[in-house]
Design a protein around this motif. Structure first.
Motif, PDB file in Angstrom:
ATOM      1  N   PHE A   1       0.838  -1.193   0.000  1.00  0.00           N
ATOM      2  CA  PHE A   1       0.000   0.000   0.000  1.00  0.00           C
ATOM      3  C   PHE A   1       0.876   1.248   0.000  1.00  0.00           C
ATOM      4  O   PHE A   1       1.773   1.384   0.832  1.00  0.00           O
ATOM      5  CB  PHE A   1      -0.903   0.003   1.246  1.00  0.00           C
ATOM      6  N   GLY A   2       0.649   2.145  -0.933  1.00  0.00           N
ATOM      7  CA  GLY A   2       1.362   3.415  -0.978  1.00  0.00           C
ATOM      8  C   GLY A   2       2.726   3.356  -1.643  1.00  0.00           C
ATOM      9  O   GLY A   2       3.427   4.343  -1.715  1.00  0.00           O
ATOM     10  N   ILE A   3       3.136   2.191  -2.129  1.00  0.00           N
ATOM     11  CA  ILE A   3       4.423   2.049  -2.811  1.00  0.00           C
ATOM     12  C   ILE A   3       4.135   1.621  -4.242  1.00  0.00           C
ATOM     13  O   ILE A   3       3.315   0.739  -4.485  1.00  0.00           O
ATOM     14  CB  ILE A   3       5.314   1.004  -2.107  1.00  0.00           C
ATOM     15  N   ASN A   4       4.806   2.253  -5.193  1.00  0.00           N
ATOM     16  CA  ASN A   4       4.528   1.994  -6.597  1.00  0.00           C
ATOM     17  C   ASN A   4       5.044   0.645  -7.081  1.00  0.00           C
ATOM     18  O   ASN A   4       4.460   0.032  -7.943  1.00  0.00           O
ATOM     19  CB  ASN A   4       5.126   3.098  -7.467  1.00  0.00           C
ATOM     20  N   SER A   5       6.141   0.183  -6.536  1.00  0.00           N
ATOM     21  CA  SER A   5       6.780  -1.018  -7.064  1.00  0.00           C
ATOM     22  C   SER A   5       6.893  -2.102  -5.997  1.00  0.00           C
ATOM     23  O   SER A   5       7.302  -1.838  -4.869  1.00  0.00           O
ATOM     24  CB  SER A   5       8.174  -0.656  -7.580  1.00  0.00           C
ATOM     25  N   ARG A   6       6.566  -3.310  -6.367  1.00  0.00           N
ATOM     26  CA  ARG A   6       6.744  -4.441  -5.461  1.00  0.00           C
ATOM     27  C   ARG A   6       8.227  -4.672  -5.194  1.00  0.00           C
ATOM     28  O   ARG A   6       8.616  -5.047  -4.100  1.00  0.00           O
ATOM     29  CB  ARG A   6       6.133  -5.703  -6.053  1.00  0.00           C
ATOM     30  N   TYR A   7       9.044  -4.481  -6.216  1.00  0.00           N
ATOM     31  CA  TYR A   7      10.488  -4.675  -6.069  1.00  0.00           C
ATOM     32  C   TYR A   7      11.084  -3.654  -5.104  1.00  0.00           C
ATOM     33  O   TYR A   7      12.008  -3.962  -4.371  1.00  0.00           O
ATOM     34  CB  TYR A   7      11.182  -4.592  -7.425  1.00  0.00           C
ATOM     35  N   GLU A   8      10.535  -2.445  -5.103  1.00  0.00           N
ATOM     36  CA  GLU A   8      10.993  -1.408  -4.180  1.00  0.00           C
ATOM     37  C   GLU A   8      10.699  -1.810  -2.734  1.00  0.00           C
ATOM     38  O   GLU A   8      11.446  -1.483  -1.822  1.00  0.00           O
ATOM     39  CB  GLU A   8      10.294  -0.087  -4.505  1.00  0.00           C
TER      40      GLU A   8
END
Length: 72
Positions: free
Chosen positions: A16-23
């Motif tokens: 939630f609130g983060i654009n990338s799963r990798y990030e």
């Protein structure tokens, strides 16, 4: 290499609130076709190498930019 279904225990939801799963530190198994939270380099289910970077060019460049911003 065959999916044995063990990876379901480590399946991660969309952050939630983060654009990338990798990030967020999630990794993807190409065989099991699932994002998992796992500290190792290999999938606990099938033993295949996990992807830690996105395949798409635009997404990869966006992730690189985010990492450079964090370094500053």
């Amino acid at each position: 290499m065959v999916c044995k279904g063990i990876c379901i225990r480590y399946k991660s939801g969309r952050p939630f609130g983060i654009n990338s799963r990798y990030e967020n530190g999630q990794k993807r198994c190409s065989i099991c076709e699932i994002f998992i939270n796992w500290d190792g380099k290999y999938c606990p289910c099938c033993g295949y190498v996990l992807r830690t970077k996105p395949k798409g060019t635009q997404t990869r460049h966006r992730l690189m930019e985010l990492q450079q911003i964090k370094r500053m």
